[in-house]
Motif scaffolding. Structure first.
Motif, PDB file in Angstrom:
ATOM      1  N   GLY A  30       0.793  -1.236   0.000  1.00  0.00           N
ATOM      2  CA  GLY A  30       0.000   0.000   0.000  1.00  0.00           C
ATOM      3  C   GLY A  30       0.817   1.274   0.000  1.00  0.00           C
ATOM      4  N   PHE A  31       2.125   1.159  -0.231  1.00  0.00           N
ATOM      5  CA  PHE A  31       2.986   2.353  -0.252  1.00  0.00           C
ATOM      6  C   PHE A  31       3.091   2.888  -1.674  1.00  0.00           C
ATOM      7  CE2 PHE A  31       4.086   0.006   3.487  1.00  0.00           C
ATOM      8  CZ  PHE A  31       4.321   0.972   4.441  1.00  0.00           C
ATOM      9  N   ARG A  32       3.098   4.217  -1.793  1.00  0.00           N
ATOM     10  CA  ARG A  32       3.295   4.880  -3.082  1.00  0.00           C
ATOM     11  C   ARG A  32       4.731   5.404  -3.127  1.00  0.00           C
ATOM     12  NH1 ARG A  32       1.814   9.011  -6.320  1.00  0.00           N
ATOM     13  NH2 ARG A  32       1.864  10.584  -4.689  1.00  0.00           N
ATOM     14  N   ILE A  33       5.425   5.146  -4.247  1.00  0.00           N
ATOM     15  CA  ILE A  33       6.823   5.585  -4.371  1.00  0.00           C
ATOM     16  C   ILE A  33       6.835   7.034  -4.868  1.00  0.00           C
ATOM     17  CG2 ILE A  33       9.009   5.172  -5.561  1.00  0.00           C
ATOM     18  CD1 ILE A  33       8.096   2.146  -5.710  1.00  0.00           C
ATOM     19  N   LEU A  34       7.245   7.964  -4.004  1.00  0.00           N
ATOM     20  CA  LEU A  34       7.265   9.395  -4.363  1.00  0.00           C
ATOM     21  C   LEU A  34       8.572   9.789  -5.039  1.00  0.00           C
ATOM     22  CD1 LEU A  34       5.767  11.269  -1.274  1.00  0.00           C
ATOM     23  CD2 LEU A  34       4.588  10.109  -3.130  1.00  0.00           C
ATOM     24  N   ALA A  35       9.638   9.058  -4.737  1.00  0.00           N
ATOM     25  CA  ALA A  35      10.971   9.353  -5.296  1.00  0.00           C
ATOM     26  C   ALA A  35      11.777   8.069  -5.227  1.00  0.00           C
ATOM     27  CB  ALA A  35      11.660  10.445  -4.481  1.00  0.00           C
ATOM     28  N   MET A  36      12.663   7.861  -6.216  1.00  0.00           N
ATOM     29  CA  MET A  36      13.492   6.642  -6.178  1.00  0.00           C
ATOM     30  C   MET A  36      14.734   6.843  -7.042  1.00  0.00           C
ATOM     31  SD  MET A  36      12.373   2.688  -6.699  1.00  0.00           S
ATOM     32  CE  MET A  36      11.889   2.858  -8.383  1.00  0.00           C
ATOM     33  N   LYS A  37      15.872   6.313  -6.581  1.00  0.00           N
ATOM     34  CA  LYS A  37      17.090   6.345  -7.401  1.00  0.00           C
ATOM     35  C   LYS A  37      18.038   5.213  -7.004  1.00  0.00           C
ATOM     36  CE  LYS A  37      18.523  10.474  -5.600  1.00  0.00           C
ATOM     37  NZ  LYS A  37      19.329  11.680  -5.407  1.00  0.00           N
ATOM     38  N   LYS A  38      18.872   4.814  -7.988  1.00  0.00           N
ATOM     39  CA  LYS A  38      19.967   3.877  -7.715  1.00  0.00           C
ATOM     40  C   LYS A  38      21.232   4.708  -7.584  1.00  0.00           C
ATOM     41  CE  LYS A  38      21.689  -0.595  -9.337  1.00  0.00           C
ATOM     42  NZ  LYS A  38      21.725  -1.536 -10.474  1.00  0.00           N
ATOM     43  N   VAL A  39      21.952   4.525  -6.496  1.00  0.00           N
ATOM     44  CA  VAL A  39      23.108   5.371  -6.217  1.00  0.00           C
ATOM     45  C   VAL A  39      24.105   4.587  -5.359  1.00  0.00           C
ATOM     46  CG1 VAL A  39      22.003   6.363  -4.143  1.00  0.00           C
ATOM     47  CG2 VAL A  39      23.755   7.661  -5.312  1.00  0.00           C
ATOM     48  N   GLN A  40      25.398   4.855  -5.529  1.00  0.00           N
ATOM     49  CA  GLN A  40      26.390   4.265  -4.620  1.00  0.00           C
ATOM     50  C   GLN A  40      26.904   5.357  -3.699  1.00  0.00           C
ATOM     51  OE1 GLN A  40      29.237   1.585  -6.275  1.00  0.00           O
ATOM     52  NE2 GLN A  40      30.287   1.293  -4.330  1.00  0.00           N
ATOM     53  N   LEU A  41      26.734   5.155  -2.405  1.00  0.00           N
ATOM     54  CA  LEU A  41      27.201   6.136  -1.419  1.00  0.00           C
ATOM     55  C   LEU A  41      28.716   6.070  -1.319  1.00  0.00           C
ATOM     56  CD1 LEU A  41      24.646   5.411   1.460  1.00  0.00           C
ATOM     57  CD2 LEU A  41      24.590   7.304  -0.174  1.00  0.00           C
ATOM     58  N   THR A  42      29.355   7.223  -1.191  1.00  0.00           N
ATOM     59  CA  THR A  42      30.777   7.217  -0.814  1.00  0.00           C
ATOM     60  C   THR A  42      30.847   6.817   0.661  1.00  0.00           C
ATOM     61  OG1 THR A  42      30.692   9.503  -0.071  1.00  0.00           O
ATOM     62  CG2 THR A  42      31.276   9.134  -2.396  1.00  0.00           C
ATOM     63  N   SER A  43      32.038   6.419   1.107  1.00  0.00           N
ATOM     64  CA  SER A  43      32.134   6.072   2.532  1.00  0.00           C
ATOM     65  C   SER A  43      31.860   7.299   3.405  1.00  0.00           C
ATOM     66  CB  SER A  43      33.487   5.442   2.864  1.00  0.00           C
ATOM     67  OG  SER A  43      34.519   6.244   2.398  1.00  0.00           O
ATOM     68  N   GLU A  44      32.186   8.499   2.914  1.00  0.00           N
ATOM     69  CA  GLU A  44      31.906   9.725   3.682  1.00  0.00           C
ATOM     70  C   GLU A  44      30.392   9.936   3.833  1.00  0.00           C
ATOM     71  OE1 GLU A  44      34.053   9.591   1.103  1.00  0.00           O
ATOM     72  OE2 GLU A  44      35.925   9.830   2.242  1.00  0.00           O
ATOM     73  N   ARG A  45      29.650   9.727   2.745  1.00  0.00           N
ATOM     74  CA  ARG A  45      28.183   9.908   2.787  1.00  0.00           C
ATOM     75  C   ARG A  45      27.536   8.838   3.681  1.00  0.00           C
ATOM     76  NH1 ARG A  45      24.550  13.501   0.896  1.00  0.00           N
ATOM     77  NH2 ARG A  45      23.370  11.992  -0.341  1.00  0.00           N
ATOM     78  N   ALA A  46      28.026   7.592   3.576  1.00  0.00           N
ATOM     79  CA  ALA A  46      27.477   6.522   4.425  1.00  0.00           C
ATOM     80  C   ALA A  46      27.770   6.826   5.897  1.00  0.00           C
ATOM     81  CB  ALA A  46      28.057   5.172   4.014  1.00  0.00           C
ATOM     82  N   ALA A  47      28.978   7.308   6.183  1.00  0.00           N
ATOM     83  CA  ALA A  47      29.349   7.647   7.566  1.00  0.00           C
ATOM     84  C   ALA A  47      28.436   8.746   8.107  1.00  0.00           C
ATOM     85  CB  ALA A  47      30.806   8.089   7.617  1.00  0.00           C
ATOM     86  N   GLU A  48      28.116   9.719   7.253  1.00  0.00           N
ATOM     87  CA  GLU A  48      27.239  10.818   7.675  1.00  0.00           C
ATOM     88  C   GLU A  48      25.816  10.305   7.913  1.00  0.00           C
ATOM     89  OE1 GLU A  48      27.287  14.068   4.883  1.00  0.00           O
ATOM     90  OE2 GLU A  48      25.684  15.111   5.976  1.00  0.00           O
ATOM     91  N   PHE A  49      25.326   9.476   6.988  1.00  0.00           N
ATOM     92  CA  PHE A  49      23.957   8.963   7.122  1.00  0.00           C
ATOM     93  C   PHE A  49      23.794   8.196   8.428  1.00  0.00           C
ATOM     94  CE2 PHE A  49      20.500   5.996   6.607  1.00  0.00           C
ATOM     95  CZ  PHE A  49      19.517   6.758   5.998  1.00  0.00           C
ATOM     96  N   TYR A  50      24.809   7.394   8.788  1.00  0.00           N
ATOM     97  CA  TYR A  50      24.710   6.533   9.975  1.00  0.00           C
ATOM     98  C   TYR A  50      25.421   7.136  11.187  1.00  0.00           C
ATOM     99  CZ  TYR A  50      22.562   2.753   7.305  1.00  0.00           C
ATOM    100  OH  TYR A  50      21.686   1.992   6.565  1.00  0.00           O
TER     101      TYR A  50
END
Ligand code: CMP
Length: 138
Positions: A30-50
């Motif tokens: 029942g979820f509607r996809i409002l935005a979607m992308k395929k992307v590879q995070l840099t280790s810096e971006r992954a570190a920031e996200f987590y």
């Protein structure tokens, strides 16, 4: 935009060709996809996200894993999106995930658990903004 959550299909699930199967469960849920992308995070971006997990013993492993291959990032809309999505994906540890959940079907271990779901409305907004600009959300 109504009530949203943010998700990532994690690298091992993308590599195992499980994108379509997981998206099918999300749409059937029942979820509607409002935005979607395929992307590879840099280790810096992954570190920031987590960064909230910075002090945890598994942080370095988590950053390496999440930046080790492409992911699918998406914003999902549904009433009660955060709680309903956490029910759909199941427990963090797939050994404890209920039948019919995404992690029961697709996760391989506690660390490689196929999919992410936001844990609060505030974090859903922060995480959606981290990955998408307003022009990418429909
Ligand atoms: P998620 O809940 O999406 O976000 C934090 C992630 O850290 C979690 O999924 C797992 O991928 C990972 N994780 C949580 N606990 C552990 C653990 N004990 N050991 C390794 N990875 C973990």
């Amino acid at each position: 935009m109504g009530n949203i959550t943010f998700t990532m299909i994690k690298p091992e699930a993308v590599a195992a060709n499980n994108i379509g199967g997981i998206l099918s469960m999300i749409e059937k849920g029942g979820f509607r996809i409002l935005a979607m992308k395929k992307v590879q995070l840099t280790s810096e971006r992954a570190a920031e996200f987590y960064s909230v997990h910075k002090e945890r013993p598994f942080y370095d492993e988590l950053v390496q894993y999440m930046s080790g291959g492409p992911i699918i990032a998406a914003i999902l809309e549904k009433d009660n999106a955060v709680a309903d999505f956490r029910t759909l994906i199941g427990a963090t540890n797939p050994a404890e995930a209920a039948e019919g959940t995404i992690r029961k079907r697709y996760a391989t271990s506690l660390s490689e658990n196929a999919i992410h779901g936001s844990d609060s409305d505030d974090n859903a907004k922060i995480e959606a903004d981290f990955h998408f600009s307003s022009q990418e959300i429909f």
